[in-house]
Design an enzyme around this catalytic site. Sequence first.
Site, short mmCIF file in Angstrom:
data_model
loop_
_atom_site.label_atom_id
_atom_site.label_comp_id
_atom_site.label_asym_id
_atom_site.label_seq_id
_atom_site.Cartn_x
_atom_site.Cartn_y
_atom_site.Cartn_z
N GLY A 125 38.22 42.58 37.97
CA GLY A 125 36.84 42.80 38.39
C GLY A 125 36.73 43.92 39.41
N TYR A 163 30.92 39.26 47.71
CA TYR A 163 32.34 39.46 47.38
C TYR A 163 32.42 40.27 46.10
CZ TYR A 163 37.26 38.97 46.54
OH TYR A 163 38.60 39.26 46.34
N ASP A 207 26.66 42.64 39.81
CA ASP A 207 28.04 42.15 39.64
C ASP A 207 27.96 40.76 39.02
OD1 ASP A 207 30.55 41.03 39.93
OD2 ASP A 207 30.92 41.88 41.91
N GLU A 208 28.22 40.70 37.72
CA GLU A 208 28.21 39.41 37.00
C GLU A 208 29.64 38.97 36.67
OE1 GLU A 208 25.63 37.38 35.19
OE2 GLU A 208 23.89 38.71 35.06
N VAL A 209 30.58 39.41 37.48
CA VAL A 209 31.98 39.05 37.24
C VAL A 209 32.14 37.53 37.18
CG1 VAL A 209 34.28 39.07 38.31
CG2 VAL A 209 32.97 41.19 38.14
N THR A 227 46.15 52.83 32.68
CA THR A 227 47.04 52.53 31.55
C THR A 227 46.62 51.27 30.80
OG1 THR A 227 48.83 53.51 32.83
CG2 THR A 227 49.48 52.15 30.94
#
Length: 464
Positions: free
Chosen positions: A127, A154, A254-256, A311
């Site tokens: 996230g 957060y 932020d919908e993490v 990566t």
Amino acid sequence: MALTETVPAAAPPAHEGILRRQSLRESAARTYARSLPIVPVRARGLTIEGADGRRYLDCLSGAGTLALGHNHPVVLEAIRTVLDSGAPLHVLDLATPVKDAFTTELFATLPGKLAETARIQFCGPAGTDAVEAAFKLVRTATGRDGLMAFSGAYHGMTAEALAASGGAQHTSVVRLPYPYDYRCPFQTGGERGAELAARWTQSLLDDPKSGVPRPAGMILEPVQGEGGVIPAPDGWLRRMREITAARQIPLIVDEVQTGVGRTGAFWAVDHSGIVPDVIVLSKAIGGSLPLAVIVYREELDAWQPNAHAGTFRGNQLAMAAGAATLAYVRTNGLDRRAGELGRRMLDRLTALAAAHDCIGDVRGRGLMLGVELVDRSADADAMGARPADPQLAAAVQHACLERGLIVELGGRHSAVVRLLPPLTITDEQAEAILDRLADAIAAAVRTTPGPTGSSPTTMRGTSP
Ligand code: PMP
């Protein structure tokens, strides 16, 4: 699988050895491992089994990741299908059928207006990397530098994401008040408190002498998770959308943690109907495997090739597991189920709060629930709030673990017990969770003196 009953056999040496070696070898910065000294070896749905044979109801759910619980059959099937197909597992950010299917499924769930012209950037698989990407994107698109974020927020642990989080000390991010009813800085709470918070934001932006230049973007969580399970009122979210839109400030949501049905809507923004400019997604979208993306309005897509490389942005197993999870939540209406069950659980928590004066507040949305523990002997402020009691919260967490229930702590002072069960739990399992929590709170109250030396037995009537 039957509901867990703890089988407290004498811990075999293997279990103790693993824990001992962990504490000798792993970093002092280790997190959950400190308060949850268990060694998971098997898991299914809500249940984790430890190497010592004990079983636990897991309401931490990988910090809100496991929308379908552990090892859901559709997730395992999706992973096996990719493995058996001979598809490459590592492909950088190349196009693959698995990725194509994931993106199609994700776009099908997004708010219509965003999905119409959305662009997606696959990020490093956490996230926090997606938050960094969002900041980079809006800075490039606006040519501005500053950011606005909220107290208690957060957003992750990399440098910029941390700077935008409430715990940051030295930061150039402008901090705005987040509506927090129980500890409203304006001492009013409710809609009025939220409106005052919105006006403060507006005045900072419009006052030429506020010392706050127009920022590149504003970031917010629709429900603050780590900050202590604080749902933002829908009206306040709409105000933030209006304020930012009127000033050409991209709004990053932020919908993490709140995404994929957790709050009772597929995305938490769906409750208010706002359409963000950028949405940050991780945790549940990978169906328990690492995956993080940002989805944003096409007009913002002004950054250069390679602007946010990495990566590990092509995790095929995570995309397959994530697509299966998104489809399962969507087709089974698990977002609505989370809303209904969450309301019932909140009712029971409210009754629990009436029975214990150490519970200052209970709140949440859907299956993102919090119980704020307070010093029951301290005086309440004008709003009726008492100081947080982190010692009692830690005792409750410990007592929960003893009763076979895994919970997380959050909030400003780590005094909020957080429940993040899978969206797939049955009514019976929800009852079992709340029974164990009620029992753990009663036990912790009996054994923990308050921070100001209060008597350890102050219960209001009987616990539900
Ligand atoms: N944003 C929110 C709202 C979160 O809850 C978290 C993790 N708890 C993050 C960002 C960071 O995600 P990660 O730990 O995967 O970097």
